[in-house]
Scaffold this motif. Structure first.
Motif, PDB file in Angstrom:
ATOM      1  N   GLY A  41       0.830  -1.197   0.000  1.00  0.00           N
ATOM      2  CA  GLY A  41       0.000   0.000   0.000  1.00  0.00           C
ATOM      3  C   GLY A  41       0.865   1.247   0.000  1.00  0.00           C
ATOM      4  N   LEU A  42       0.428   2.288  -0.720  1.00  0.00           N
ATOM      5  CA  LEU A  42       1.215   3.514  -0.797  1.00  0.00           C
ATOM      6  C   LEU A  42       0.988   4.384   0.437  1.00  0.00           C
ATOM      7  CD1 LEU A  42       0.705   4.484  -4.543  1.00  0.00           C
ATOM      8  CD2 LEU A  42       2.760   3.552  -3.479  1.00  0.00           C
ATOM      9  N   PRO A  43       2.017   5.109   0.869  1.00  0.00           N
ATOM     10  CA  PRO A  43       1.866   5.992   2.030  1.00  0.00           C
ATOM     11  C   PRO A  43       1.030   7.217   1.695  1.00  0.00           C
ATOM     12  CG  PRO A  43       4.036   6.274   1.044  1.00  0.00           C
ATOM     13  CD  PRO A  43       3.380   5.129   0.325  1.00  0.00           C
ATOM     14  N   GLU A  44       0.519   7.873   2.718  1.00  0.00           N
ATOM     15  CA  GLU A  44      -0.210   9.124   2.541  1.00  0.00           C
ATOM     16  C   GLU A  44       0.768  10.234   2.150  1.00  0.00           C
ATOM     17  OE1 GLU A  44      -3.471   9.513   2.721  1.00  0.00           O
ATOM     18  OE2 GLU A  44      -3.809   7.407   3.238  1.00  0.00           O
ATOM     19  N   VAL A  45       0.265  11.218   1.414  1.00  0.00           N
ATOM     20  CA  VAL A  45       1.109  12.341   0.990  1.00  0.00           C
ATOM     21  C   VAL A  45       1.723  13.036   2.211  1.00  0.00           C
ATOM     22  CG1 VAL A  45       1.149  14.559  -0.219  1.00  0.00           C
ATOM     23  CG2 VAL A  45      -0.270  12.697  -1.080  1.00  0.00           C
ATOM     24  N   GLU A  46       0.925  13.202   3.255  1.00  0.00           N
ATOM     25  CA  GLU A  46       1.417  13.887   4.454  1.00  0.00           C
ATOM     26  C   GLU A  46       2.642  13.187   5.040  1.00  0.00           C
ATOM     27  OE1 GLU A  46      -0.268  15.563   8.750  1.00  0.00           O
ATOM     28  OE2 GLU A  46      -1.463  14.148   7.577  1.00  0.00           O
ATOM     29  N   LYS A  47       2.610  11.859   5.056  1.00  0.00           N
ATOM     30  CA  LYS A  47       3.744  11.111   5.611  1.00  0.00           C
ATOM     31  C   LYS A  47       4.982  11.265   4.745  1.00  0.00           C
ATOM     32  CE  LYS A  47       5.130   6.567   7.300  1.00  0.00           C
ATOM     33  NZ  LYS A  47       4.719   5.157   7.505  1.00  0.00           N
ATOM     34  N   VAL A  48       4.806  11.211   3.421  1.00  0.00           N
ATOM     35  CA  VAL A  48       5.935  11.347   2.508  1.00  0.00           C
ATOM     36  C   VAL A  48       6.567  12.734   2.626  1.00  0.00           C
ATOM     37  CG1 VAL A  48       6.543  11.470   0.048  1.00  0.00           C
ATOM     38  CG2 VAL A  48       5.123   9.607   0.876  1.00  0.00           C
ATOM     39  N   CYS A  49       5.731  13.745   2.848  1.00  0.00           N
ATOM     40  CA  CYS A  49       6.219  15.128   2.894  1.00  0.00           C
ATOM     41  C   CYS A  49       6.625  15.589   4.288  1.00  0.00           C
ATOM     42  CB  CYS A  49       5.141  16.074   2.359  1.00  0.00           C
ATOM     43  SG  CYS A  49       4.797  15.878   0.599  1.00  0.00           S
ATOM     44  N   GLN A  50       6.405  14.765   5.283  1.00  0.00           N
ATOM     45  CA  GLN A  50       6.539  15.184   6.685  1.00  0.00           C
ATOM     46  C   GLN A  50       7.876  15.845   6.997  1.00  0.00           C
ATOM     47  OE1 GLN A  50       5.869  12.000   9.504  1.00  0.00           O
ATOM     48  NE2 GLN A  50       4.860  13.404  10.903  1.00  0.00           N
ATOM     49  N   ASN A  51       8.979  15.224   6.614  1.00  0.00           N
ATOM     50  CA  ASN A  51      10.303  15.772   6.917  1.00  0.00           C
ATOM     51  C   ASN A  51      11.059  16.182   5.657  1.00  0.00           C
ATOM     52  OD1 ASN A  51      10.130  15.268   9.807  1.00  0.00           O
ATOM     53  ND2 ASN A  51      10.325  13.102   9.299  1.00  0.00           N
ATOM     54  N   ALA A  52      10.344  16.277   4.559  1.00  0.00           N
ATOM     55  CA  ALA A  52      10.990  16.570   3.273  1.00  0.00           C
ATOM     56  C   ALA A  52      11.257  18.067   3.121  1.00  0.00           C
ATOM     57  CB  ALA A  52      10.109  16.082   2.128  1.00  0.00           C
ATOM     58  N   LYS A  53      12.388  18.372   2.515  1.00  0.00           N
ATOM     59  CA  LYS A  53      12.743  19.752   2.193  1.00  0.00           C
ATOM     60  C   LYS A  53      12.618  20.028   0.697  1.00  0.00           C
ATOM     61  CE  LYS A  53      13.948  20.873   6.406  1.00  0.00           C
ATOM     62  NZ  LYS A  53      13.141  21.852   7.178  1.00  0.00           N
ATOM     63  N   LYS A  54      12.903  19.005  -0.112  1.00  0.00           N
ATOM     64  CA  LYS A  54      12.815  19.154  -1.559  1.00  0.00           C
ATOM     65  C   LYS A  54      12.133  17.931  -2.147  1.00  0.00           C
ATOM     66  CE  LYS A  54      16.732  22.268  -2.342  1.00  0.00           C
ATOM     67  NZ  LYS A  54      16.967  22.572  -0.928  1.00  0.00           N
ATOM     68  N   VAL A  55      11.051  18.159  -2.884  1.00  0.00           N
ATOM     69  CA  VAL A  55      10.326  17.062  -3.530  1.00  0.00           C
ATOM     70  C   VAL A  55      10.160  17.372  -5.013  1.00  0.00           C
ATOM     71  CG1 VAL A  55       9.073  16.506  -1.403  1.00  0.00           C
ATOM     72  CG2 VAL A  55       8.009  18.002  -3.100  1.00  0.00           C
ATOM     73  N   ALA A  56      10.110  16.319  -5.824  1.00  0.00           N
ATOM     74  CA  ALA A  56       9.787  16.457  -7.239  1.00  0.00           C
ATOM     75  C   ALA A  56       8.329  16.058  -7.427  1.00  0.00           C
ATOM     76  CB  ALA A  56      10.700  15.579  -8.083  1.00  0.00           C
ATOM     77  N   VAL A  57       7.602  16.822  -8.215  1.00  0.00           N
ATOM     78  CA  VAL A  57       6.201  16.527  -8.517  1.00  0.00           C
ATOM     79  C   VAL A  57       6.097  16.286 -10.023  1.00  0.00           C
ATOM     80  CG1 VAL A  57       3.819  17.303  -8.349  1.00  0.00           C
ATOM     81  CG2 VAL A  57       5.481  18.044  -6.628  1.00  0.00           C
ATOM     82  N   LEU A  58       5.590  15.117 -10.425  1.00  0.00           N
ATOM     83  CA  LEU A  58       5.469  14.780 -11.841  1.00  0.00           C
ATOM     84  C   LEU A  58       4.020  14.949 -12.275  1.00  0.00           C
ATOM     85  CD1 LEU A  58       7.666  11.541 -12.070  1.00  0.00           C
ATOM     86  CD2 LEU A  58       8.338  13.927 -11.741  1.00  0.00           C
ATOM     87  N   GLU A  59       3.801  15.834 -13.246  1.00  0.00           N
ATOM     88  CA  GLU A  59       2.459  16.081 -13.774  1.00  0.00           C
ATOM     89  C   GLU A  59       2.302  15.339 -15.099  1.00  0.00           C
ATOM     90  OE1 GLU A  59       0.101  20.075 -13.891  1.00  0.00           O
ATOM     91  OE2 GLU A  59       1.062  19.861 -15.860  1.00  0.00           O
ATOM     92  N   ASN A  60       1.558  14.233 -15.051  1.00  0.00           N
ATOM     93  CA  ASN A  60       1.190  13.486 -16.269  1.00  0.00           C
ATOM     94  C   ASN A  60       2.391  13.028 -17.094  1.00  0.00           C
ATOM     95  OD1 ASN A  60      -1.313  14.243 -15.340  1.00  0.00           O
ATOM     96  ND2 ASN A  60      -1.665  15.776 -16.918  1.00  0.00           N
ATOM     97  N   VAL A  61       3.459  12.598 -16.424  1.00  0.00           N
ATOM     98  CA  VAL A  61       4.606  12.031 -17.133  1.00  0.00           C
ATOM     99  C   VAL A  61       4.257  10.578 -17.449  1.00  0.00           C
ATOM    100  CG1 VAL A  61       7.067  11.482 -17.024  1.00  0.00           C
ATOM    101  CG2 VAL A  61       6.203  13.580 -15.959  1.00  0.00           C
ATOM    102  N   MET A  62       4.008  10.298 -18.729  1.00  0.00           N
ATOM    103  CA  MET A  62       3.362   9.039 -19.095  1.00  0.00           C
ATOM    104  C   MET A  62       4.302   7.953 -19.610  1.00  0.00           C
ATOM    105  SD  MET A  62      -0.157  10.521 -20.777  1.00  0.00           S
ATOM    106  CE  MET A  62       0.455  12.092 -21.354  1.00  0.00           C
ATOM    107  N   ASN A  63       5.544   8.285 -19.899  1.00  0.00           N
ATOM    108  CA  ASN A  63       6.493   7.299 -20.402  1.00  0.00           C
ATOM    109  C   ASN A  63       7.236   6.663 -19.228  1.00  0.00           C
ATOM    110  OD1 ASN A  63       8.928   6.089 -21.443  1.00  0.00           O
ATOM    111  ND2 ASN A  63       8.539   7.175 -23.355  1.00  0.00           N
ATOM    112  N   PRO A  64       7.139   5.332 -19.059  1.00  0.00           N
ATOM    113  CA  PRO A  64       7.804   4.696 -17.919  1.00  0.00           C
ATOM    114  C   PRO A  64       9.321   4.891 -17.915  1.00  0.00           C
ATOM    115  CG  PRO A  64       6.915   3.043 -19.428  1.00  0.00           C
ATOM    116  CD  PRO A  64       6.373   4.347 -19.862  1.00  0.00           C
ATOM    117  N   THR A  65       9.918   5.009 -19.107  1.00  0.00           N
ATOM    118  CA  THR A  65      11.357   5.284 -19.173  1.00  0.00           C
ATOM    119  C   THR A  65      11.673   6.631 -18.543  1.00  0.00           C
ATOM    120  OG1 THR A  65      11.610   3.960 -21.175  1.00  0.00           O
ATOM    121  CG2 THR A  65      13.322   5.589 -20.731  1.00  0.00           C
ATOM    122  N   ASN A  66      10.849   7.640 -18.836  1.00  0.00           N
ATOM    123  CA  ASN A  66      11.060   8.971 -18.268  1.00  0.00           C
ATOM    124  C   ASN A  66      10.840   8.971 -16.758  1.00  0.00           C
ATOM    125  OD1 ASN A  66      11.648   9.998 -20.783  1.00  0.00           O
ATOM    126  ND2 ASN A  66       9.563  10.688 -21.185  1.00  0.00           N
TER     127      ASN A  66
END
Length: 251
Positions: free
Chosen positions: A109-134
């Protein structure tokens, strides 16, 4: 004890997971608790094991049993290990195995966004990146650049598709990730609000005249940054860019 099984019948149903099931069938959206994925090569499989994923079955080239695959197989007691010569495995799967080894593993099961971001300083957000290679390449870059997490919109390719895992060299098991969209959060507005709520300044990667350089001092003074990358053809949606605190380009 390792359960070594010589492949004699290409059509054995036990081999479906490696030879005949599609990525969608492995994902099993209707029953996510039964979902699986395929990790390829001993190094990548080892990273998945280190991250706590459970192996289900292994497909390995004979010569690798005492070679690169040995340390992985030592951690795969009590699961079936199917083996054959290289040419047989390539004929069975339809492609040449990287380092002669595949491992079917259980999804989690995937973690909640809040947990992933809890201690994060820099995150990457992917908007509709559809190629698995990318997607895989971005995860590998995120690991190299010491990003704390990756968030994806629902239209992105699954990071646990075999090709994404392989291209990432297993960093999809090392960099925390989850989907930012859910039944309560839409993208971009709801997701952007959530990022701001968690204290992130949002950064749109876009080739525009009003962009600042990626080495701009203001960016480096920000405590928390969410760097948003767009889809392959059109880039970021205009609505996303309009809502971001910065628009940035690599000069």
């Amino acid at each position: 004890m390792i359960r070594m099984i010589e492949i004699t019948d290409f059509h054995a149903p036990e081999l479906d997971i490696f030879a005949r099931k599609t990525e969608a069938q492995l994902l099993n959206k209707d029953h996510p608790e039964e979902g699986m994925f395929i990790a390829e090569s001993p190094k990548v499989i080892e990273r998945a094991l280190n991250a706590g994923y459970t192996p289900v079955a292994v497909l390995v080239e004979k010569k690798q049993i005492e070679g690169e695959a040995a340390s992985v197989l030592a951690r795969c007691d009590e699961i079936p290990v199917y083996t054959a010569e290289f040419d047989v495995l390539a004929q069975l799967t339809g492609f040449k195995l990287t380092r002669g080894m595949l491992c079917a593993m259980r999804r989690r099961g995937l973690p909640e966004v809040e947990k992933v971001c809890q201690n994060a300083k820099k995150v990457a957000v992917l908007e509709n990146v559809m190629n698995p290679t990318n997607v895989g390449a971005i995860f590998r870059s995120a690991a190299a650049l010491n990003m704390d997490a990756v968030l994806l919109t629902s239209a992105c390719s699954d990071p646990l598709y075999r090709r994404a895992i392989r291209v990432s060299m297993g960093t999809v098991f090392q960099v925390p990730w989850t989907y930012i969209e859910n039944k309560n959060v839409s993208w971009p507005q709801g997701g952007m609000d959530l990022l701001h709520e968690y204290g992130f300044k949002t950064v749109a990667m876009a080739l525009r005249n009003d962009s600042v350089r990626i080495d701009d001092e203001k960016l480096h003074e920000e405590e928390k940054l969410a760097i948003i990358l767009g889809t392959e053809g059109d880039g970021l949606a205009a609505e996303t860019m309009a809502d971001c605190d910065y628009t940035v380009k690599i000069p």
